[in-house]
Motif scaffolding. Sequence first.
Motif, mmCIF file in Angstrom:
data_model
loop_
_atom_site.group_PDB
_atom_site.id
_atom_site.type_symbol
_atom_site.label_atom_id
_atom_site.label_comp_id
_atom_site.label_asym_id
_atom_site.label_seq_id
_atom_site.Cartn_x
_atom_site.Cartn_y
_atom_site.Cartn_z
ATOM 1 N N ARG A 131 -8.795 -10.017 -6.811
ATOM 2 C CA ARG A 131 -9.545 -10.081 -5.556
ATOM 3 C C ARG A 131 -8.989 -11.167 -4.630
ATOM 4 N NH1 ARG A 131 -13.740 -8.895 -9.161
ATOM 5 N NH2 ARG A 131 -14.905 -7.000 -8.636
ATOM 6 N N LYS A 132 -8.656 -12.326 -5.190
ATOM 7 C CA LYS A 132 -8.115 -13.419 -4.377
ATOM 8 C C LYS A 132 -6.734 -13.063 -3.833
ATOM 9 C CE LYS A 132 -10.653 -17.191 -6.656
ATOM 10 N NZ LYS A 132 -10.530 -18.439 -7.465
ATOM 11 N N ILE A 133 -5.924 -12.379 -4.638
ATOM 12 C CA ILE A 133 -4.598 -11.943 -4.173
ATOM 13 C C ILE A 133 -4.758 -10.976 -3.008
ATOM 14 C CG2 ILE A 133 -2.582 -10.555 -4.813
ATOM 15 C CD1 ILE A 133 -2.790 -11.756 -7.614
ATOM 16 N N GLN A 134 -5.658 -10.043 -3.175
ATOM 17 C CA GLN A 134 -5.908 -9.033 -2.147
ATOM 18 C C GLN A 134 -6.402 -9.680 -0.862
ATOM 19 O OE1 GLN A 134 -7.462 -4.977 -3.330
ATOM 20 N NE2 GLN A 134 -9.335 -5.920 -2.598
ATOM 21 N N ARG A 135 -7.345 -10.612 -1.001
ATOM 22 C CA ARG A 135 -7.952 -11.263 0.163
ATOM 23 C C ARG A 135 -6.919 -12.102 0.922
ATOM 24 N NH1 ARG A 135 -11.664 -14.380 -2.359
ATOM 25 N NH2 ARG A 135 -12.888 -12.501 -2.758
ATOM 26 N N LEU A 136 -6.098 -12.860 0.177
ATOM 27 C CA LEU A 136 -5.114 -13.721 0.826
ATOM 28 C C LEU A 136 -4.028 -12.891 1.512
ATOM 29 C CD1 LEU A 136 -4.238 -16.601 1.420
ATOM 30 C CD2 LEU A 136 -2.992 -16.630 -0.756
ATOM 31 N N TRP A 289 9.603 -12.019 0.617
ATOM 32 C CA TRP A 289 9.673 -10.820 1.441
ATOM 33 C C TRP A 289 8.436 -9.930 1.287
ATOM 34 C CZ3 TRP A 289 14.395 -10.029 4.424
ATOM 35 C CH2 TRP A 289 15.260 -11.131 4.323
ATOM 36 N N GLN A 290 8.537 -8.782 0.644
ATOM 37 C CA GLN A 290 7.421 -7.823 0.610
ATOM 38 C C GLN A 290 6.626 -7.888 -0.700
ATOM 39 O OE1 GLN A 290 9.847 -4.354 0.924
ATOM 40 N NE2 GLN A 290 9.886 -4.324 3.158
ATOM 41 N N ASN A 291 6.780 -8.970 -1.452
ATOM 42 C CA ASN A 291 6.217 -8.974 -2.811
ATOM 43 C C ASN A 291 4.705 -8.836 -2.845
ATOM 44 O OD1 ASN A 291 5.819 -11.634 -1.784
ATOM 45 N ND2 ASN A 291 5.663 -12.435 -3.867
ATOM 46 N N THR A 292 3.991 -9.547 -1.977
ATOM 47 C CA THR A 292 2.522 -9.471 -2.026
ATOM 48 C C THR A 292 2.039 -8.094 -1.573
ATOM 49 O OG1 THR A 292 2.148 -10.350 0.220
ATOM 50 C CG2 THR A 292 2.358 -11.945 -1.582
ATOM 51 N N GLY A 293 2.804 -7.449 -0.687
ATOM 52 C CA GLY A 293 2.461 -6.089 -0.283
ATOM 53 C C GLY A 293 2.609 -5.115 -1.441
ATOM 54 N N PHE A 294 3.643 -5.309 -2.261
ATOM 55 C CA PHE A 294 3.846 -4.445 -3.427
ATOM 56 C C PHE A 294 2.711 -4.658 -4.430
ATOM 57 C CE2 PHE A 294 5.603 -2.715 -7.266
ATOM 58 C CZ PHE A 294 6.447 -1.696 -6.841
ATOM 59 N N ALA A 295 2.380 -5.923 -4.683
ATOM 60 C CA ALA A 295 1.284 -6.221 -5.611
ATOM 61 C C ALA A 295 -0.040 -5.670 -5.076
ATOM 62 C CB ALA A 295 1.185 -7.725 -5.835
ATOM 63 N N PHE A 296 -0.252 -5.796 -3.777
ATOM 64 C CA PHE A 296 -1.470 -5.280 -3.145
ATOM 65 C C PHE A 296 -1.602 -3.776 -3.385
ATOM 66 C CE2 PHE A 296 -3.411 -3.307 0.644
ATOM 67 C CZ PHE A 296 -4.656 -3.916 0.631
ATOM 68 N N ALA A 297 -0.497 -3.047 -3.231
ATOM 69 C CA ALA A 297 -0.522 -1.596 -3.442
ATOM 70 C C ALA A 297 -0.792 -1.243 -4.905
ATOM 71 C CB ALA A 297 0.804 -0.982 -2.993
ATOM 72 N N SER A 314 -0.430 -10.806 -16.521
ATOM 73 C CA SER A 314 1.016 -10.585 -16.688
ATOM 74 C C SER A 314 1.527 -9.539 -15.697
ATOM 75 C CB SER A 314 1.328 -10.139 -18.114
ATOM 76 O OG SER A 314 0.998 -11.158 -19.037
ATOM 77 N N ALA A 315 0.753 -8.484 -15.518
ATOM 78 C CA ALA A 315 1.165 -7.415 -14.610
ATOM 79 C C ALA A 315 1.188 -7.905 -13.160
ATOM 80 C CB ALA A 315 0.232 -6.218 -14.749
ATOM 81 N N LEU A 316 0.180 -8.670 -12.781
ATOM 82 C CA LEU A 316 0.134 -9.210 -11.411
ATOM 83 C C LEU A 316 1.324 -10.128 -11.145
ATOM 84 C CD1 LEU A 316 -3.689 -9.966 -11.092
ATOM 85 C CD2 LEU A 316 -2.405 -8.249 -9.802
ATOM 86 N N LYS A 317 1.631 -10.985 -12.090
ATOM 87 C CA LYS A 317 2.784 -11.891 -11.920
ATOM 88 C C LYS A 317 4.090 -11.104 -11.838
ATOM 89 C CE LYS A 317 1.757 -14.588 -15.451
ATOM 90 N NZ LYS A 317 1.881 -15.685 -16.439
#
Length: 528
Positions: A131-136, A289-297, A314-317
């Motif tokens: 949730r925090k990753i998504q929000r940020l 670059w686009q890493n947080t966008g990939f994790a968000f998806a 582990s998967a999120l990292k």
Amino acid sequence: MLLSFLLITLIAVFGHSEDFLGTTLLSRPLVLGPLVGWVLGDLNQGIIIGGTLELIFMGNIKVGAAIPPDVITGGVLGTAFAILSGKGATIALALAIPISILAEMLLSALFVFRSVFNKHFIAFAEEGSWRKIQRLHILLGLLKPFLMGLICFLALQLGSETMKTFLDAIPAWVNSGLQVAGNMLPALGFALLMNLMFNKRVAPYFFLGFILAAYLKLPVIAIGGLGLIIALLITRNSAPGSSSKGEEEGESITEDLLLSRKSNLSKKNIRNLFMRSLALEANFNFETWQNTGFAFAMIPVLKKLYKTKDALSSALKRHLQFFNTSPYGSTLILGITAAMEEQNSLDPEFDAESINSVKAGLMGPLAGVFDSLFWGTFKVIAAGVGASLAIKGNISGAILFLLIFNVPHLLLRYKLTFTGYRAGTRFLQNLAKTHVMDKLTYGASILGLMVIGAMPATLISIRTPLIFGTKNQGVAPQNILDQIVPAIIPLGVTLLVFYFVRINIKTTRLLLGLLILGFLGSIAHVFA
């Protein structure tokens, strides 16, 4: 007037929000120009200015590490000030270019600033806090539209009257010089697009497009259709009705795509990958670059597959590592990654490190293919058709521009999500065997270069008014040139700029150089 400024600010915010909308080109001058014109009560001027600026910034695309001038801020403010002053497209381009360059510096600083937050994303992943990753990711993505919107509002509020007074004082000869300079600037956009595809193998198709436009006067859309037919004929495997190894391997690809297997993921989960991929570049930064966008998806998929905090962490990292590819081909990688994560969740012997290895291996090749296909083909055709209509005041130019680009874009992007998931890595292995990706890139280059070749002859209006001798009995070089090679001056300017692009002269310097060349050429009566 305050209400108009607020509405124009919202248009700028909308344009800068495109990073949440899948790079659908809603931010282009061809689209935003008419909106600004509509708000200010002069839709026709907004359409014409939007089409003119689109030609100038046609090669203004973000590929790899290149951060181009900010056409959104420059286009919106340039269009607004030009309409408010009553000066039209000539003044719009004179204002849009410096504003775009200044805004680019601010955006580059923002992309550096966002990098500071990468350690926070990793800390949230350690906690397993999706949730925090998504929000940020969303909050950092919103920084860009709100920051640039604020700048647009302040510029309109503080500078409109001053700008109008300044523009009213500009003499006619300066306006004429700017008009000629503006007519030259599209050459830079064409040259930047050529740089994506141009090589010895496909170079003849650029000149074929030019000949069809210059000598036969075919419109851009007709040349695009002819280019598509030529590309299909050249890249197809064999004659109809024959059987070949390539066709048999092609059938195996279809069989792979139809394979059904037990799955923990539903169609809704895979559809969600597509929807979330539209925000891939929302938090683009210069470090990862686009890493947080990939994790968000990937978050909905990871939540369904991993039920323990450690496994989810582990998967999120894993998906917060560096990632960068063409957004248009990203869903193929997302689909394959989802299939591999599913296998990892079911098989204790599965090597989780292979997931990032596959991602890293696909980033570069897919970026090359899809950047060429969309930036070098679909966008070129869409902008050529759209701008040619818009500069005549036809609103259908903006509509056709969006349809020509986004119908294939969104359909293919959606389909690739399911293709990647169902077929996994087998799909790409089979593509490599049949050289489909090579053929796709080759065909896209043929089509794109034919359309680009047509553009100097149809969309750059540069002539020489020189006359040797008396006005009535003198020799006009332009008449001689028209009999030998029509539109040779636009072609020459485009090829000259392309040469400078090839030797890595910065875009900003080329912009300024073309402005100076056109302006001085107009004063000296060499160009008109």
